[in-house]
Design a protein around this motif. Structure first.
Motif, PDB file in Angstrom:
ATOM      1  N   LEU A 192      43.864  37.332  28.925  1.00 42.24           N
ATOM      2  CA  LEU A 192      43.273  36.669  27.978  1.00 42.24           C
ATOM      3  C   LEU A 192      42.599  35.734  28.267  1.00 42.24           C
ATOM      4  O   LEU A 192      41.627  34.879  27.677  1.00 42.24           O
ATOM      5  N   ALA A 193      42.697  35.042  29.553  1.00 40.30           N
ATOM      6  CA  ALA A 193      42.266  33.865  30.172  1.00 40.30           C
ATOM      7  C   ALA A 193      40.653  34.160  30.757  1.00 40.30           C
ATOM      8  O   ALA A 193      39.959  33.216  31.018  1.00 40.30           O
ATOM      9  N   MET A 194      40.582  35.402  31.119  1.00 39.98           N
ATOM     10  CA  MET A 194      39.523  35.766  31.613  1.00 39.98           C
ATOM     11  C   MET A 194      38.198  35.329  31.290  1.00 39.98           C
ATOM     12  O   MET A 194      37.056  34.765  31.704  1.00 39.98           O
ATOM     13  N   ALA A 208      34.451  41.725  43.565  1.00 35.65           N
ATOM     14  CA  ALA A 208      33.525  42.021  44.307  1.00 35.65           C
ATOM     15  C   ALA A 208      32.044  41.325  44.139  1.00 35.65           C
ATOM     16  O   ALA A 208      31.990  41.097  42.801  1.00 35.65           O
ATOM     17  N   PRO A 209      31.541  40.567  45.005  1.00 39.98           N
ATOM     18  CA  PRO A 209      30.340  39.686  44.784  1.00 39.98           C
ATOM     19  C   PRO A 209      29.167  40.405  44.091  1.00 39.98           C
ATOM     20  O   PRO A 209      28.718  39.776  42.940  1.00 39.98           O
ATOM     21  N   ILE A 210      28.787  41.661  44.373  1.00 40.23           N
ATOM     22  CA  ILE A 210      27.753  42.389  43.829  1.00 40.23           C
ATOM     23  C   ILE A 210      27.992  42.825  42.197  1.00 40.23           C
ATOM     24  O   ILE A 210      27.182  42.552  41.368  1.00 40.23           O
ATOM     25  N   LEU A 211      29.375  42.916  41.882  1.00 39.53           N
ATOM     26  CA  LEU A 211      29.675  43.547  40.593  1.00 39.53           C
ATOM     27  C   LEU A 211      30.290  42.191  39.776  1.00 39.53           C
ATOM     28  O   LEU A 211      29.814  41.919  38.421  1.00 39.53           O
ATOM     29  N   GLY A 212      31.087  41.453  40.226  1.00 36.48           N
ATOM     30  CA  GLY A 212      31.903  40.501  39.527  1.00 36.48           C
ATOM     31  C   GLY A 212      30.971  39.365  39.266  1.00 36.48           C
ATOM     32  O   GLY A 212      31.338  38.637  38.183  1.00 36.48           O
ATOM     33  N   VAL A 242      31.035  40.941  33.078  1.00 33.26           N
ATOM     34  CA  VAL A 242      31.904  41.984  33.736  1.00 33.26           C
ATOM     35  C   VAL A 242      33.452  41.485  33.629  1.00 33.26           C
ATOM     36  O   VAL A 242      34.398  42.279  33.671  1.00 33.26           O
ATOM     37  N   PRO A 243      33.448  40.160  34.035  1.00 36.13           N
ATOM     38  CA  PRO A 243      34.931  39.713  34.110  1.00 36.13           C
ATOM     39  C   PRO A 243      35.522  39.904  32.548  1.00 36.13           C
ATOM     40  O   PRO A 243      36.817  40.262  32.526  1.00 36.13           O
ATOM     41  N   THR A 244      34.770  39.745  31.509  1.00 34.72           N
ATOM     42  CA  THR A 244      35.325  39.940  30.223  1.00 34.72           C
ATOM     43  C   THR A 244      35.634  41.392  30.134  1.00 34.72           C
ATOM     44  O   THR A 244      36.505  41.668  29.431  1.00 34.72           O
ATOM     45  N   LEU A 245      34.704  42.327  30.492  1.00 34.25           N
ATOM     46  CA  LEU A 245      34.748  43.676  30.373  1.00 34.25           C
ATOM     47  C   LEU A 245      36.304  44.137  30.937  1.00 34.25           C
ATOM     48  O   LEU A 245      37.070  44.798  30.520  1.00 34.25           O
ATOM     49  N   MET A 246      36.567  43.341  32.186  1.00 33.52           N
ATOM     50  CA  MET A 246      37.849  43.789  32.843  1.00 33.52           C
ATOM     51  C   MET A 246      39.013  43.244  32.211  1.00 33.52           C
ATOM     52  O   MET A 246      39.852  43.721  32.189  1.00 33.52           O
ATOM     53  N   VAL A 254      34.236  28.401  34.055  1.00 34.02           N
ATOM     54  CA  VAL A 254      34.676  27.584  35.127  1.00 34.02           C
ATOM     55  C   VAL A 254      34.391  28.356  36.381  1.00 34.02           C
ATOM     56  O   VAL A 254      35.020  29.250  36.936  1.00 34.02           O
ATOM     57  N   PRO A 255      33.653  27.725  37.405  1.00 34.43           N
ATOM     58  CA  PRO A 255      33.265  28.239  38.614  1.00 34.43           C
ATOM     59  C   PRO A 255      34.686  28.704  39.457  1.00 34.43           C
ATOM     60  O   PRO A 255      35.525  28.106  39.337  1.00 34.43           O
ATOM     61  N   PHE A 256      34.366  29.870  39.930  1.00 25.31           N
ATOM     62  CA  PHE A 256      35.257  30.556  41.005  1.00 25.31           C
ATOM     63  C   PHE A 256      36.958  30.858  40.341  1.00 25.31           C
ATOM     64  O   PHE A 256      37.601  31.484  41.138  1.00 25.31           O
ATOM     65  N   THR A 257      36.959  30.461  39.060  1.00 30.41           N
ATOM     66  CA  THR A 257      38.202  30.724  38.644  1.00 30.41           C
ATOM     67  C   THR A 257      38.387  32.356  38.239  1.00 30.41           C
ATOM     68  O   THR A 257      39.515  32.873  38.509  1.00 30.41           O
ATOM     69  N   ALA A 258      37.267  33.058  38.018  1.00 30.26           N
ATOM     70  CA  ALA A 258      37.307  34.568  37.699  1.00 30.26           C
ATOM     71  C   ALA A 258      37.666  35.153  39.120  1.00 30.26           C
ATOM     72  O   ALA A 258      38.476  36.391  38.848  1.00 30.26           O
ATOM     73  N   THR A 259      37.221  34.649  40.105  1.00 34.07           N
ATOM     74  CA  THR A 259      37.493  35.278  41.455  1.00 34.07           C
ATOM     75  C   THR A 259      39.346  35.021  41.775  1.00 34.07           C
ATOM     76  O   THR A 259      39.786  36.026  42.229  1.00 34.07           O
ATOM     77  N   GLY A 260      39.782  34.037  41.416  1.00 35.59           N
ATOM     78  CA  GLY A 260      41.280  33.870  41.478  1.00 35.59           C
ATOM     79  C   GLY A 260      41.960  34.891  40.602  1.00 35.59           C
ATOM     80  O   GLY A 260      43.029  35.380  40.816  1.00 35.59           O
ATOM     81  N   ALA A 261      41.605  35.125  39.509  1.00 35.47           N
ATOM     82  CA  ALA A 261      42.087  36.070  38.292  1.00 35.47           C
ATOM     83  C   ALA A 261      41.955  37.532  39.103  1.00 35.47           C
ATOM     84  O   ALA A 261      42.671  38.225  39.204  1.00 35.47           O
ATOM     85  N   GLY A 262      40.708  37.835  39.771  1.00 37.68           N
ATOM     86  CA  GLY A 262      40.558  39.048  40.198  1.00 37.68           C
ATOM     87  C   GLY A 262      41.531  39.469  41.330  1.00 37.68           C
ATOM     88  O   GLY A 262      41.925  40.248  41.646  1.00 37.68           O
ATOM     89  N   LEU A 263      41.765  38.143  42.165  1.00 42.09           N
ATOM     90  CA  LEU A 263      42.699  38.552  42.989  1.00 42.09           C
ATOM     91  C   LEU A 263      44.249  38.224  42.793  1.00 42.09           C
ATOM     92  O   LEU A 263      45.005  39.347  43.262  1.00 42.09           O
TER      93      LEU A 263
END
Length: 204
Positions: free
Chosen positions: A151-153, A61-65, A70-74, A159-168
């Motif tokens: 572990l990689a998040m 989610a753009p507003i949350l992620g 937040v990625p580290t928390l998830m 690294v730009p955009f990679t957290a989005t790939g992980a979330g997907l």
């Protein structure tokens, strides 16, 4: 003090993405902020799928992620739940500090409403297929892959955009387990490999 997640949940786990978003929006309705504990109560704690979907959707989610940390928390949620699934625990334990993490309710509801339209489209595509990729013992490779993603998040925030790939990828695995859709599991494996490859290449 840490707290065990109870075996019983006040509601059954949702059966599609639209239902999951509706449950998420109901979490902590009387509060100004939404806790992770309330979110898990709303989506159900009886299977691994809600944990993956919750972590994946919040990261996407753009507003949350986009909120720092937040990625580290998830990632913490995914790692703790995946490890316990791999060692065969009957229920998932999460520490109280993680369960009590909160997100402003207004921002949270805005993000989940943004996801409602694509969720309806996704639900129409879900169906049981290649079920040998999602039914036991195939859930163990899924859990191991999600553990690697978790572990990689934290480095992915650099690294730009990679957290989005992980979330997907987490979302794909969660939907695969939810709907017994092995095709989504295959897509999740492919996306995980590509995303981790980008992260390694960027950090080396």
């Amino acid at each position: 003090m840490p707290s065990d997640i109870p075996d019983e949940s006040p509601c059954e786990s949702p059966t599609d993405l639209t239902g999951l978003l509706a449950r998420m929006q109901q979490a902590g309705q009387r509060e100004e902020s939404v806790s992770l504990d309330a979110l898990l109560d709303s989506v159900g704690r009886r299977s691994f799928a809600p944990f993956l979907l919750l972590a994946g959707l919040i990261t996407l989610a753009p507003i949350l992620g986009d909120i720092p940390g937040v990625p580290t928390l998830m990632a913490s949620l995914v790692v703790l739940s995946a490890v316990q699934l791999l060692v065969g625990r009957d229920h998932v334990w999460l520490p109280r500090w993680l369960l009590q993490r909160r997100i402003a309710r207004e921002r949270f509801v805005q993000a989940t409403r943004w996801m409602e339209r694509p969720a309806g489209w996704v639900d129409r595509l879900l169906k049981p297929r290649l079920t040998w990729l999602t039914r036991p013992p195939a859930h163990l490779p899924v859990a191991l892959t999600c553990l690697l993603i978790g572990l990689a998040m934290p480095p992915m925030e650099l690294v730009p955009f990679t957290a989005t790939g992980a979330g997907l990828a987490l979302t794909l695995f969660g939907l695969a387990l939810l709907a017994n859709d092995g095709l989504l599991a295959l897509l999740g494996y492919a996306l995980t490999g590509g995303t981790l490859g980008v992260v390694i290449a960027s950090l080396v």
